[in-house]
Design an enzyme around this catalytic site. Structure first.
Site, mmCIF file in Angstrom:
data_model
loop_
_atom_site.group_PDB
_atom_site.id
_atom_site.type_symbol
_atom_site.label_atom_id
_atom_site.label_comp_id
_atom_site.label_asym_id
_atom_site.label_seq_id
_atom_site.Cartn_x
_atom_site.Cartn_y
_atom_site.Cartn_z
ATOM 1 N N ASP A 1 -24.164 -93.448 -7.600
ATOM 2 C CA ASP A 1 -25.334 -94.318 -7.614
ATOM 3 C C ASP A 1 -26.612 -93.497 -7.556
ATOM 4 O OD1 ASP A 1 -24.220 -97.008 -7.645
ATOM 5 O OD2 ASP A 1 -23.323 -96.452 -5.727
ATOM 6 N N SER B 1 -17.390 -95.815 -4.926
ATOM 7 C CA SER B 1 -18.797 -95.390 -4.967
ATOM 8 C C SER B 1 -19.063 -94.486 -3.777
ATOM 9 C CB SER B 1 -19.716 -96.612 -4.861
ATOM 10 O OG SER B 1 -20.993 -96.187 -4.413
ATOM 11 N N MET C 1 -29.883 -96.464 -11.367
ATOM 12 C CA MET C 1 -30.784 -97.528 -10.887
ATOM 13 C C MET C 1 -32.174 -96.917 -10.767
ATOM 14 S SD MET C 1 -28.159 -99.121 -8.135
ATOM 15 C CE MET C 1 -27.235 -97.603 -8.145
ATOM 16 N N HIS D 1 -24.259 -94.386 -12.447
ATOM 17 C CA HIS D 1 -24.955 -95.671 -12.489
ATOM 18 C C HIS D 1 -26.423 -95.415 -12.180
ATOM 19 C CE1 HIS D 1 -25.422 -99.870 -10.330
ATOM 20 N NE2 HIS D 1 -26.138 -99.794 -11.437
ATOM 21 N N HIS E 1 -17.782 -93.208 -8.771
ATOM 22 C CA HIS E 1 -19.018 -93.891 -9.159
ATOM 23 C C HIS E 1 -20.196 -93.268 -8.406
ATOM 24 C CE1 HIS E 1 -21.271 -97.555 -10.425
ATOM 25 N NE2 HIS E 1 -21.833 -97.482 -9.232
ATOM 26 N N MET F 1 -30.539 -93.530 -7.473
ATOM 27 C CA MET F 1 -31.636 -94.449 -7.127
ATOM 28 C C MET F 1 -32.927 -93.654 -6.973
ATOM 29 S SD MET F 1 -29.779 -96.752 -4.252
ATOM 30 C CE MET F 1 -28.107 -97.384 -4.464
ATOM 31 N N ASP G 1 -19.698 -104.352 -9.594
ATOM 32 C CA ASP G 1 -20.152 -103.407 -8.558
ATOM 33 C C ASP G 1 -20.914 -104.171 -7.476
ATOM 34 O OD1 ASP G 1 -21.217 -101.283 -7.118
ATOM 35 O OD2 ASP G 1 -22.489 -100.545 -8.747
ATOM 36 N N MET H 1 -23.713 -106.545 -11.864
ATOM 37 C CA MET H 1 -23.987 -106.271 -10.445
ATOM 38 C C MET H 1 -23.708 -107.532 -9.634
ATOM 39 S SD MET H 1 -24.714 -103.166 -9.946
ATOM 40 C CE MET H 1 -25.083 -103.359 -8.200
HETATM 41 C C1 DX5 Z 1 -25.352 -100.810 -4.942
HETATM 42 C C2 DX5 Z 1 -24.504 -99.774 -5.640
HETATM 43 C C3 DX5 Z 1 -23.058 -99.895 -5.392
HETATM 44 C C4 DX5 Z 1 -22.665 -99.773 -3.946
HETATM 45 C C5 DX5 Z 1 -21.430 -100.576 -3.724
HETATM 46 O O1 DX5 Z 1 -26.637 -100.723 -5.413
HETATM 47 O O2 DX5 Z 1 -24.689 -99.852 -7.058
HETATM 48 O O3 DX5 Z 1 -22.309 -98.974 -6.194
HETATM 49 O O4 DX5 Z 1 -22.413 -98.470 -3.528
HETATM 50 O O5 DX5 Z 1 -21.140 -100.536 -2.371
HETATM 51 P P1 DX5 Z 1 -20.240 -101.643 -1.675
HETATM 52 O O6 DX5 Z 1 -18.902 -101.574 -2.330
HETATM 53 O O7 DX5 Z 1 -20.260 -101.255 -0.266
HETATM 54 O O8 DX5 Z 1 -20.903 -102.985 -1.949
HETATM 55 ZN ZN ZN Z 2 -23.324 -98.687 -8.378
#
Ligand code: DX5
Ligand code: ZN
Length: 222
Positions: A33, A8, A66, A64, A31, A35, A173, A135
């Site tokens: 993220d 990620s 969110m 992903h 990956h 947000m 994740d 998650m």
């Molecule tokens: C959290 C994200 C993850 C995050 C994982 O909301 O969806 O993808 O980057 O990071 P680590 O591996 O550091 O927990």
């Molecule tokens: Zn993620």
């Protein structure tokens, strides 16, 4: 069962992403993220950045989302040609319709549940999706600790997938490192997102290899 490791970039250097992409070339995908500051209390980037990443990446991009209103936004990411687009069950109004739209645009469709959402909500939905994401931290931030009770949920999702849709990938994740990946693989996860453990390592491809090895050693039916 194949094992996939997807770093990620939440823990990458956001002003040097192209060179950071060059440090994780042995990964199975990257990956991303997304947000929005509403569905989760943090913000990252949107379609403009993902479009440029799609231009420069030789690895498949796993998006992903969110965010609120994925029913509107998910197709806009699929239109960019990314490998997969995962939406959150909690934010989605029409998951089945949305999976059809994402797939029609050429991306794989994923459905995710947060730590407090029970696996039972996925009944009847799993076979519409190419991947289910459990998650294992509250979404929003990298670097959190793996929530142990996720293992039970991964195992429940594995049973649903084995029964209804054996080709669906089971992604996990949050808090994945050399210790937690074995436990998650042992209960049936096959696709692993790892942010801080990969980007915090001085040898990122080496860390990806170690994570892969640990998952393969622990996975049933390898
Ligand atoms: C959290 C994200 C993850 C995050 C994982 O909301 O969806 O993808 O980057 O990071 P680590 O591996 O550091 O927990
Ligand atoms: Zn993620």
């Amino acid at each position: 069962m194949s094992i996939r490791i997807q770093p990620s970039i939440l823990s990458a250097d956001f002003v040097n992403l192209e060179s950071d992409f060059g440090t994780i070339t042995s990964a199975d995908g990257i990956h991303l993220d997304i947000m929005d500051g509403h569905f989760v209390p943090n913000m990252t980037f949107g379609t403009g950045m993902v479009k440029r990443m799609q231009d420069i990446s030789s690895l498949p991009l796993d998006v992903h989302l969110m965010i609120e209103n994925p029913d509107h936004w998910a197709p806009k990411y699929a239109e960019l040609g990314v490998f997969s687009v995962t939406v959150h069950f909690e934010a989605c109004t029409g998951p089945i319709q949305l999976s059809k739209e994402i797939k029609a645009l050429g991306s794989r469709a994923g459905l995710s549940i947060k730590p407090n959402t029970p696996v039972s909500v996925l009944r009847g939905l799993v076979h519409h999706f190419d991947q289910i994401l459990v998650m294992s931290v509250e979404p929003g931030f990298g670097g959190q600790s793996f929530i142990e009770s996720s293992l039970e949920k991964i195992s429940e999702v594995r049973s649903l997938i084995d029964k209804d849709s054996p080709d669906t990938w089971l992604q996990v994740d949050g808090g994945i490192d050399l210790k937690t990946i074995s436990a998650a693989a042992a209960v049936g996860a096959d696709t692993f997102v790892a942010g801080s453990s990969v980007f915090g390592s001085s040898d990122r491809n080496g860390m990806i290899a170690q994570l892969r090895q640990a998952a393969e050693a622990a996975a049933p039916n390898m």
